[in-house]
Scaffold this motif. Structure first.
Motif, PDB file in Angstrom:
ATOM      1  N   ILE A 123       0.850  -1.196   0.000  1.00 45.01           N
ATOM      2  CA  ILE A 123       0.000   0.000   0.000  1.00 45.01           C
ATOM      3  C   ILE A 123       0.882   1.241   0.000  1.00 45.01           C
ATOM      4  CG2 ILE A 123      -1.629   1.350   1.387  1.00 45.01           C
ATOM      5  CD1 ILE A 123      -2.860  -1.414   2.220  1.00 45.01           C
ATOM      6  N   GLY A 124       1.924   1.225   0.818  1.00 49.06           N
ATOM      7  CA  GLY A 124       2.872   2.343   0.822  1.00 49.06           C
ATOM      8  C   GLY A 124       3.568   2.509  -0.509  1.00 49.06           C
ATOM      9  N   ALA A 125       3.919   1.391  -1.139  1.00 43.72           N
ATOM     10  CA  ALA A 125       4.586   1.454  -2.445  1.00 43.72           C
ATOM     11  C   ALA A 125       3.666   2.052  -3.510  1.00 43.72           C
ATOM     12  CB  ALA A 125       5.031   0.048  -2.869  1.00 43.72           C
ATOM     13  N   ILE A 126       2.408   1.637  -3.490  1.00 43.26           N
ATOM     14  CA  ILE A 126       1.449   2.165  -4.471  1.00 43.26           C
ATOM     15  C   ILE A 126       1.260   3.665  -4.269  1.00 43.26           C
ATOM     16  CG2 ILE A 126      -0.983   2.104  -5.161  1.00 43.26           C
ATOM     17  CD1 ILE A 126      -0.831  -0.983  -4.502  1.00 43.26           C
ATOM     18  N   ILE A 127       1.112   4.082  -3.028  1.00 44.01           N
ATOM     19  CA  ILE A 127       0.941   5.513  -2.738  1.00 44.01           C
ATOM     20  C   ILE A 127       2.180   6.287  -3.185  1.00 44.01           C
ATOM     21  CG2 ILE A 127       0.797   7.207  -0.863  1.00 44.01           C
ATOM     22  CD1 ILE A 127      -0.985   5.094   0.607  1.00 44.01           C
ATOM     23  N   THR A 128       3.356   5.757  -2.870  1.00 38.68           N
ATOM     24  CA  THR A 128       4.607   6.434  -3.253  1.00 38.68           C
ATOM     25  C   THR A 128       4.730   6.533  -4.768  1.00 38.68           C
ATOM     26  OG1 THR A 128       5.676   5.669  -1.238  1.00 38.68           O
ATOM     27  CG2 THR A 128       7.125   6.356  -3.036  1.00 38.68           C
ATOM     28  N   ARG A 129       4.407   5.468  -5.473  1.00 37.53           N
ATOM     29  CA  ARG A 129       4.479   5.497  -6.946  1.00 37.53           C
ATOM     30  C   ARG A 129       3.506   6.521  -7.526  1.00 37.53           C
ATOM     31  NH1 ARG A 129       7.542   1.565  -9.299  1.00 37.53           N
ATOM     32  NH2 ARG A 129       7.982  -0.299  -8.068  1.00 37.53           N
ATOM     33  N   ARG A 130       2.305   6.579  -6.987  1.00 41.77           N
ATOM     34  CA  ARG A 130       1.321   7.537  -7.493  1.00 41.77           C
ATOM     35  C   ARG A 130       1.784   8.972  -7.207  1.00 41.77           C
ATOM     36  NH1 ARG A 130      -0.721   7.150 -11.225  1.00 41.77           N
ATOM     37  NH2 ARG A 130      -2.578   8.317 -10.739  1.00 41.77           N
ATOM     38  N   GLN A 131       2.357   9.204  -6.022  1.00 40.60           N
ATOM     39  CA  GLN A 131       2.854  10.541  -5.695  1.00 40.60           C
ATOM     40  C   GLN A 131       4.008  10.947  -6.602  1.00 40.60           C
ATOM     41  OE1 GLN A 131       3.724  10.171  -1.504  1.00 40.60           O
ATOM     42  NE2 GLN A 131       1.701  10.930  -0.908  1.00 40.60           N
ATOM     43  N   ALA A 132       4.758   9.963  -7.085  1.00 38.19           N
ATOM     44  CA  ALA A 132       5.868  10.242  -7.991  1.00 38.19           C
ATOM     45  C   ALA A 132       5.401  10.350  -9.444  1.00 38.19           C
ATOM     46  CB  ALA A 132       6.935   9.147  -7.870  1.00 38.19           C
ATOM     47  N   GLY A 133       4.099  10.228  -9.650  1.00 40.86           N
ATOM     48  CA  GLY A 133       3.542  10.384 -10.994  1.00 40.86           C
ATOM     49  C   GLY A 133       3.557   9.125 -11.829  1.00 40.86           C
ATOM     50  N   GLN A 134       3.852   7.993 -11.205  1.00 41.30           N
ATOM     51  CA  GLN A 134       3.866   6.742 -11.969  1.00 41.30           C
ATOM     52  C   GLN A 134       2.461   6.181 -12.057  1.00 41.30           C
ATOM     53  OE1 GLN A 134       6.805   4.044 -10.395  1.00 41.30           O
ATOM     54  NE2 GLN A 134       8.472   5.473 -10.749  1.00 41.30           N
ATOM     55  N   GLY A 135       2.194   5.562 -13.189  1.00 40.51           N
ATOM     56  CA  GLY A 135       0.877   4.991 -13.419  1.00 40.51           C
ATOM     57  C   GLY A 135       0.884   3.484 -13.330  1.00 40.51           C
ATOM     58  N   TRP A 136      -0.163   2.921 -13.875  1.00 41.51           N
ATOM     59  CA  TRP A 136      -0.363   1.472 -13.840  1.00 41.51           C
ATOM     60  C   TRP A 136       0.857   0.740 -14.398  1.00 41.51           C
ATOM     61  CZ3 TRP A 136      -3.677  -1.035 -11.057  1.00 41.51           C
ATOM     62  CH2 TRP A 136      -3.994  -2.355 -11.345  1.00 41.51           C
ATOM     63  N   ALA A 137       1.370   1.194 -15.529  1.00 46.32           N
ATOM     64  CA  ALA A 137       2.520   0.528 -16.154  1.00 46.32           C
ATOM     65  C   ALA A 137       3.831   0.868 -15.454  1.00 46.32           C
ATOM     66  CB  ALA A 137       2.609   0.914 -17.632  1.00 46.32           C
ATOM     67  N   GLY A 138       3.837   1.881 -14.607  1.00 47.57           N
ATOM     68  CA  GLY A 138       5.056   2.311 -13.939  1.00 47.57           C
ATOM     69  C   GLY A 138       5.358   1.544 -12.669  1.00 47.57           C
ATOM     70  N   GLY A 139       4.697   0.442 -12.436  1.00 46.49           N
ATOM     71  CA  GLY A 139       4.960  -0.365 -11.262  1.00 46.49           C
ATOM     72  C   GLY A 139       3.759  -0.530 -10.359  1.00 46.49           C
ATOM     73  N   VAL A 140       2.749   0.305 -10.537  1.00 45.94           N
ATOM     74  CA  VAL A 140       1.554   0.206  -9.698  1.00 45.94           C
ATOM     75  C   VAL A 140       0.868  -1.141  -9.920  1.00 45.94           C
ATOM     76  CG1 VAL A 140      -0.729   1.198  -9.226  1.00 45.94           C
ATOM     77  CG2 VAL A 140       1.235   2.705  -9.567  1.00 45.94           C
ATOM     78  N   ALA A 141       0.849  -1.622 -11.145  1.00 51.46           N
ATOM     79  CA  ALA A 141       0.207  -2.913 -11.441  1.00 51.46           C
ATOM     80  C   ALA A 141       0.905  -4.043 -10.697  1.00 51.46           C
ATOM     81  CB  ALA A 141       0.216  -3.176 -12.945  1.00 51.46           C
ATOM     82  N   ALA A 142       2.222  -4.078 -10.756  1.00 51.85           N
ATOM     83  CA  ALA A 142       2.972  -5.141 -10.081  1.00 51.85           C
ATOM     84  C   ALA A 142       2.766  -5.072  -8.569  1.00 51.85           C
ATOM     85  CB  ALA A 142       4.452  -5.038 -10.424  1.00 51.85           C
ATOM     86  N   ASP A 143       2.801  -3.875  -8.007  1.00 53.54           N
ATOM     87  CA  ASP A 143       2.584  -3.722  -6.568  1.00 53.54           C
ATOM     88  C   ASP A 143       1.169  -4.150  -6.181  1.00 53.54           C
ATOM     89  OD1 ASP A 143       5.166  -2.774  -6.266  1.00 53.54           O
ATOM     90  OD2 ASP A 143       4.571  -0.670  -6.249  1.00 53.54           O
ATOM     91  N   THR A 144       0.209  -3.887  -7.044  1.00 50.66           N
ATOM     92  CA  THR A 144      -1.174  -4.282  -6.783  1.00 50.66           C
ATOM     93  C   THR A 144      -1.311  -5.806  -6.786  1.00 50.66           C
ATOM     94  OG1 THR A 144      -1.984  -2.218  -7.740  1.00 50.66           O
ATOM     95  CG2 THR A 144      -3.568  -4.025  -7.547  1.00 50.66           C
ATOM     96  N   VAL A 145      -0.635  -6.464  -7.709  1.00 49.46           N
ATOM     97  CA  VAL A 145      -0.668  -7.930  -7.755  1.00 49.46           C
ATOM     98  C   VAL A 145      -0.069  -8.509  -6.469  1.00 49.46           C
ATOM     99  CG1 VAL A 145       0.289  -9.970  -8.922  1.00 49.46           C
ATOM    100  CG2 VAL A 145      -0.693  -8.105 -10.267  1.00 49.46           C
ATOM    101  N   VAL A 146       1.064  -7.966  -6.036  1.00 48.54           N
ATOM    102  CA  VAL A 146       1.682  -8.439  -4.791  1.00 48.54           C
ATOM    103  C   VAL A 146       0.756  -8.156  -3.608  1.00 48.54           C
ATOM    104  CG1 VAL A 146       3.669  -8.234  -3.248  1.00 48.54           C
ATOM    105  CG2 VAL A 146       4.010  -8.220  -5.721  1.00 48.54           C
ATOM    106  N   LEU A 147       0.102  -7.015  -3.602  1.00 50.42           N
ATOM    107  CA  LEU A 147      -0.862  -6.683  -2.550  1.00 50.42           C
ATOM    108  C   LEU A 147      -1.981  -7.721  -2.502  1.00 50.42           C
ATOM    109  CD1 LEU A 147      -2.201  -4.870  -0.396  1.00 50.42           C
ATOM    110  CD2 LEU A 147      -3.107  -3.482  -2.277  1.00 50.42           C
ATOM    111  N   LEU A 148      -2.504  -8.091  -3.648  1.00 49.28           N
ATOM    112  CA  LEU A 148      -3.587  -9.077  -3.705  1.00 49.28           C
ATOM    113  C   LEU A 148      -3.123 -10.448  -3.237  1.00 49.28           C
ATOM    114  CD1 LEU A 148      -5.303  -8.014  -7.051  1.00 49.28           C
ATOM    115  CD2 LEU A 148      -6.112  -7.620  -4.706  1.00 49.28           C
ATOM    116  N   ILE A 149      -1.906 -10.830  -3.602  1.00 47.26           N
ATOM    117  CA  ILE A 149      -1.352 -12.110  -3.134  1.00 47.26           C
ATOM    118  C   ILE A 149      -1.179 -12.067  -1.617  1.00 47.26           C
ATOM    119  CG2 ILE A 149       0.654 -13.645  -3.214  1.00 47.26           C
ATOM    120  CD1 ILE A 149       1.001 -12.762  -6.163  1.00 47.26           C
ATOM    121  N   ALA A 150      -0.677 -10.949  -1.103  1.00 47.02           N
ATOM    122  CA  ALA A 150      -0.501 -10.807   0.345  1.00 47.02           C
ATOM    123  C   ALA A 150      -1.844 -10.877   1.068  1.00 47.02           C
ATOM    124  CB  ALA A 150       0.214  -9.499   0.668  1.00 47.02           C
ATOM    125  N   ALA A 151      -2.872 -10.248   0.499  1.00 47.63           N
ATOM    126  CA  ALA A 151      -4.203 -10.288   1.115  1.00 47.63           C
ATOM    127  C   ALA A 151      -4.739 -11.716   1.144  1.00 47.63           C
ATOM    128  CB  ALA A 151      -5.153  -9.363   0.361  1.00 47.63           C
TER     129      ALA A 151
END
Length: 118
Positions: free
Chosen positions: A80-108
Motif C-alpha cells: 500500500i505504501g509502495a502504491i501511494i509512493t508510486r502515485r505521488q511520484a507520478g507513476q501509473g499502472w505501467a510504472g509499477g503500480v500494477a505489479a505492486d497491486t498484484v503483490v498486494l492481492l497475493i498478500a491479502a
C-alpha cells in the motif's frame, strides 16, 4: 486449503525476497527505482530490511500460521505504501503500480488463508 496457503506463502516470499535483497545489496536497478520515487537511501534500506523480515515470517508461517498472518499483513502494508509512493511520484499502472497491486492481492489472499488456519 493448506497446499494453497503454502504455495501462496512461498510465492509471496520469493517475490518479496527478490525486491528486499535488491534493496539491501544496492543493485543498480533498485537504485534507479529508488531515485525515480525520490525515496531517501536510508528509508530504502529500511524497507528492504522489512521485506527480508517478512520473508522469514512467511516461511515460518508455513508451520506457524499466526507468523505468516503477521508477515502477510506487513507485506500488504508495504505494498500500500509502495502504491501511494508510486502515485505521488507520478507513476501509473505501467510504472509499477500494477505489479505492486498484484503483490498486494497475493498478500491479502495469504493473510486470509493464514487467518483461517489459526
Amino acid at each position: 486449503m493448506t497446499a494453497v496457503r503454502v504455495v501462496l506463502d512461498i510465492l509471496l516470499a520469493l517475490l518479496v525476497l527478490a525486491t528486499g535483497a535488491g534493496k539491501l545489496a544496492g543493485v543498480a536497478s533498485s537504485h534507479a527505482i529508488r531515485d525515480s520515487l525520490h525515496v531517501p537511501a536510508g528509508r530504502w534500506k529500511l524497507i528492504g530490511s522489512l521485506e527480508i523480515l517478512a520473508v522469514i515470517g512467511l516461511v515460518t508461517g508455513i508451520w506457524i500460521p499466526v507468523t505468516g498472518l503477521a508477515a502477510a499483513i506487513g507485506v500488504a502494508a508495504l505494498m500500500i505504501g509502495a502504491i501511494i509512493t508510486r502515485r505521488q511520484a507520478g507513476q501509473g499502472w505501467a510504472g509499477g503500480v500494477a505489479a505492486d497491486t498484484v503483490v498486494l492481492l497475493i498478500a491479502a489472499a495469504a493473510a486470509v488463508l493464514a487467518a483461517l488456519a489459526i
